[in-house]
Write a protein that holds these residues in place. Sequence first.
Motif, PDB file in Angstrom:
ATOM      1  N   PRO A 382      -0.100 -45.124   0.988  1.00 29.54           N
ATOM      2  CA  PRO A 382       0.238 -45.134  -0.295  1.00 29.54           C
ATOM      3  C   PRO A 382       1.277 -43.762  -0.669  1.00 29.54           C
ATOM      4  CG  PRO A 382      -1.538 -45.238  -0.160  1.00 29.54           C
ATOM      5  CD  PRO A 382      -1.275 -45.414   1.260  1.00 29.54           C
ATOM      6  N   ASN A 384       0.486 -42.465  -3.715  1.00 26.09           N
ATOM      7  CA  ASN A 384      -0.480 -41.333  -4.631  1.00 26.09           C
ATOM      8  C   ASN A 384      -1.811 -40.635  -3.304  1.00 26.09           C
ATOM      9  OD1 ASN A 384      -2.485 -41.065  -5.319  1.00 26.09           O
ATOM     10  ND2 ASN A 384      -2.214 -41.654  -7.420  1.00 26.09           N
ATOM     11  N   THR A 386      -4.486 -39.458  -3.217  1.00 26.27           N
ATOM     12  CA  THR A 386      -5.961 -39.424  -3.810  1.00 26.27           C
ATOM     13  C   THR A 386      -5.954 -40.774  -2.822  1.00 26.27           C
ATOM     14  OG1 THR A 386      -5.746 -38.570  -6.167  1.00 26.27           O
ATOM     15  CG2 THR A 386      -7.565 -39.907  -5.188  1.00 26.27           C
ATOM     16  N   HIS A 387      -5.462 -41.710  -2.480  1.00 23.39           N
ATOM     17  CA  HIS A 387      -5.299 -42.614  -2.189  1.00 23.39           C
ATOM     18  C   HIS A 387      -5.232 -42.199  -0.471  1.00 23.39           C
ATOM     19  CE1 HIS A 387      -5.472 -46.212  -4.699  1.00 23.39           C
ATOM     20  NE2 HIS A 387      -5.144 -45.128  -6.028  1.00 23.39           N
ATOM     21  N   ARG A 390      -7.976 -41.636   0.448  1.00 22.38           N
ATOM     22  CA  ARG A 390      -9.083 -42.537   0.135  1.00 22.38           C
ATOM     23  C   ARG A 390      -8.852 -43.188   1.857  1.00 22.38           C
ATOM     24  NH1 ARG A 390      -9.092 -45.611  -5.183  1.00 22.38           N
ATOM     25  NH2 ARG A 390     -10.214 -46.735  -4.114  1.00 22.38           N
ATOM     26  N   ILE A 391      -7.690 -42.958   2.303  1.00 21.39           N
ATOM     27  CA  ILE A 391      -8.054 -43.977   3.671  1.00 21.39           C
ATOM     28  C   ILE A 391      -8.336 -43.187   4.884  1.00 21.39           C
ATOM     29  CG2 ILE A 391      -5.765 -44.429   5.193  1.00 21.39           C
ATOM     30  CD1 ILE A 391      -4.411 -45.723   2.664  1.00 21.39           C
ATOM     31  N   ASP A 425      -7.500 -51.012   0.165  1.00 20.21           N
ATOM     32  CA  ASP A 425      -6.961 -50.023  -0.373  1.00 20.21           C
ATOM     33  C   ASP A 425      -5.822 -50.383  -1.753  1.00 20.21           C
ATOM     34  OD1 ASP A 425      -7.312 -47.131  -1.258  1.00 20.21           O
ATOM     35  OD2 ASP A 425      -5.706 -47.240  -0.830  1.00 20.21           O
ATOM     36  N   GLN A 426      -4.910 -50.611  -0.680  1.00 20.55           N
ATOM     37  CA  GLN A 426      -3.653 -51.253  -1.528  1.00 20.55           C
ATOM     38  C   GLN A 426      -3.555 -52.664  -2.901  1.00 20.55           C
ATOM     39  OE1 GLN A 426      -0.687 -49.258  -1.720  1.00 20.55           O
ATOM     40  NE2 GLN A 426      -2.753 -48.213  -1.941  1.00 20.55           N
ATOM     41  N   LEU A 479      -5.105 -53.414 -10.455  1.00 24.40           N
ATOM     42  CA  LEU A 479      -5.863 -52.085  -8.789  1.00 24.40           C
ATOM     43  C   LEU A 479      -3.768 -52.929  -8.141  1.00 24.40           C
ATOM     44  CD1 LEU A 479      -9.269 -52.526  -9.191  1.00 24.40           C
ATOM     45  CD2 LEU A 479      -7.553 -50.272 -10.237  1.00 24.40           C
ATOM     46  N   ASN A 510     -14.531 -49.687   2.110  1.00 25.08           N
ATOM     47  CA  ASN A 510     -13.780 -49.106   0.851  1.00 25.08           C
ATOM     48  C   ASN A 510     -12.856 -49.709   0.003  1.00 25.08           C
ATOM     49  OD1 ASN A 510     -12.000 -49.997   2.924  1.00 25.08           O
ATOM     50  ND2 ASN A 510     -10.210 -48.720   1.844  1.00 25.08           N
TER      51      ASN A 510
END
Length: 544
Positions: A382, A384, A386-387, A390-391, A425-426, A479, A510
């Motif tokens: 991603p 972003n 933040t993403h 998270r990953i 996540d994506q 999302l 996640n």
Amino acid sequence: MQEEMAQREEAELHRSHQKPRSPEGWGLLLALWYLAFYKPIITESHLRRKNIKFIFIRFSAWQYAGCDKLWAGLVTTLCDSIRHHFGALPLSVYHVMGTRPRYASGFSQKEWVLKTGTCLKLFGMLFILAAGLSILLVALLVPGIKDNHALKVVGSAITSLSGSGLALGAFSVLKNLLISEKQKIERLTNSERFASQLGFMSKVRREVEVLVDFLSFMEIFERRRLRVVLEITSLDICYPEKVAGVLNAMNTLLSDANTPFIFILAVDPSVIVPCLEQTGCMKGLADNGYLYLNRTVTLPFSIPEMGARSRLRCLEAAVQTREDLMYRIITSNVERHRAKCHGVPAAPAPSWQEADAEAVRCIHEAFHCLHDGADPLARYLPTNGTHVRRIVNTIPITLRLLLHRAGTPGTPSPRAAAAWVVLADQWPCRLSWALQCLEDAWQSQLVPRLGARSLWSIFQENVGELSALRQALHNVLSLDGDPELFQTFLACDFPFSARDARAFLGVTVNLDHSIRQKMGLLRGLNRLQKAAAAPVSRSVQCPH
């Protein structure tokens, strides 16, 4: 901005041969002298100055999200930062003795004019104080006059009156030194009569005006332009009414033509616009949040999508925050080196240590696949930050859970686990739909050889039903990332089978499983409606 500031400073020094001043050391004493006895004049030469100094202030709206008035937090942060930058003493003296800069008359290049009235008052009070002290000392010490009571009274009165004026000025400076502008505003907001204080905004406005005038004074003293740059972040995770309050405070601070403030508003418009449209500040703007932002923001800058190198740098920075992995590798290497140096064979490690070392190896292998630009997986990272974090935080947990279930046959590889985390996540909505359809198929046992089928084929079979429910799942569908990339991911680069999906389902941390539960409920209701609408044939009997 820092580079621009340095270039302008050098060019201005070459043009005017005047070095900028700073209110530090001897410069502080000089600044206090000018504050007390001189009036600043804005001359033509000052207006021609191109050198500039930026004062950077970072305002995280989330830190003040709990207070009743978030905009008050913005103003207090501004006041406190300027006070810390220049020092409390110059600002306190300016509150008591400072003069607002005025424009020069004619072509005068004189930047400082003596305060004649202030000097006469001060010297007059000092003269009267000296005279009063002289009379009092004569009345107390000179023989033959000691018994003169009237002379003592006159000397005491003159000394007290002149001394009280000087003491009052010193007390005012000390008061402003001890009580900052931030404390004044906080005291007003904490007042029980806060909601009914009609003059509250005017008091806050007055404090801001004093800051603006002080900055203008310091511009002439430092021989350069001053601009306060406020970086506003985390506004898109605050409540809607607080978002509107901060934007209104920005507009208030920017309402003057010569305001020295620059606001950098770092927000996600897709989050901010609905917040604005929910509040009452949109009346008269056709409830259009984008129109409000267009009237507020004077220089829109939409950050472009990250390139491949930027994504890899962001990933590397996120991986480096995982110090726990680095620490364990270093510790194991040190222990191995110590055993080798002493000639003592290393003791057999306990099973949990072996499992931990294997987990670290798998985690690093997964991160290597993400960081390898030649690997197709790197394309799906991603943009972003933040993403990305998270990953990076999810992959170690997923791999440890997989290794904990290592007894089961067909344990996925670290690369496949990393790809699954990226997929969840994506595209959380599309993956949840495919998993829900897969679960329903497993439960009904109507599809032969289901485990060998690809997850993409299962999604394709049921995508029409997902399209029919798109209104109910609108927020969840928003999302997801690019649908075409989802197809390329599952159909070409990572063709997960139904058996792989079932193996990953128990360790997918996640993915919000409430999405899948909502989809199951909507799917069941949709089928009930179809069954109720279909004609019933009485000749067909149940085989059971």
